[in-house]
Design a protein around this motif. Sequence first.
Motif: not given
Length: 378
Positions: A288-289, A291-292, A321-322, A324, A326
């Motif tokens: 999701r991020t 970083e992850k 992930f972009n 996602y 949120n």
Amino acid sequence: AEKLKIFILAGQSNTVGHANPHTIATLYQSGDPRDEALAKMVFKEGSGLSKAKLDAQLVEARKLDELSGGISFNKLKKMEDGPEKKALEAKVKKHKDAHEAYKSKVTSACVVSDRVYINSIADGSKKSGKLGVGYGGGGKKLGPEFGFGLSMAQKIEGPILLIKTSWGGKSINYNFRPPSAGPYELNDKEKNGGKADEIKKNAGLNYRMMNESIRKVLGNLKENHPAYDAEAGYEIAGFVWFQGYNDQFSDEFRDNYKDNMICFIKDVRKEYKVPKMPFVIGVLGTGRTAEKVGENAVSLGQREAAKAPEFKGNVMSVESFNDYSNFSHEIFSKGWPEHYHEWDTVGSDRPYHYLGSGTFFVRLGDSFANAMAELMAK
């Protein structure tokens, strides 16, 4: 007549797609111009759907959760039989019926394409016909094919056929293993488990099943797209790969991802005699991020494969992930069982299925189409 353009979509459970169609309406939540354009693309004109409708539905869903106690309906269950319980049951039923009616309304507002057809294998669900929702899990849900096909139709002329082959829980290192990756190396447990021959035999089985399915459709194009004209012919215009989850769990699977992916692309191109076939890799984004995802060896392998020098200009990776949802994640994180009806409005599944968000899958399909169009223009 124009050439039939064929796009292949393949992968594991997130190519299958586990999003309920009504969750696409979460597109109205962000107010983002791209989401607004996508809502226009996927919903019929005059559908009556809007941000106000979504917001009102969420208010109603919260009310239903407050009254009922969420998925367990424990507030009702705890009450003693009597007129009070009867009254609450009637109230809950009224709200529940309205909740289900909203879901049906959104689902029936989803467009069905006249130009884009699909032949789809989504686990056990095998279907073909005009592109709409329902080519995902269980024959009711959607994956990236819906947004991808509709978005491609905005970008190119002529008839379009999607061939989707997807099976949940499959790795590239074993199940989709491409021939040029060489024989699968059994680990000690597999060598000594009494099934070594069977394991060897089934390495690459989904790769073979994928090609078998594609060949079957190619041998029967008129049945798969009524606008196919044998004289004009067809071209395999591109390939979309969205997979990776099941390669995360051992060093061998993780470490070989890049090389397996490179072999896969080369083998597919060779199989269909399209040496520069545009190839889009969806990067695993369940983290999701940025970083992850950046810590995930499989995601890194996918990015690196796309950057291989021999693929310059004809392979691209897309960061899932972009796209996602949120907003769906916020509601999921509140505790989806207690907030079930609110959650059910915006999502359908667990984080490993990108929350089964129709909004995510429509955005992602569009992102795949944008990348594909860019490669086709080169």
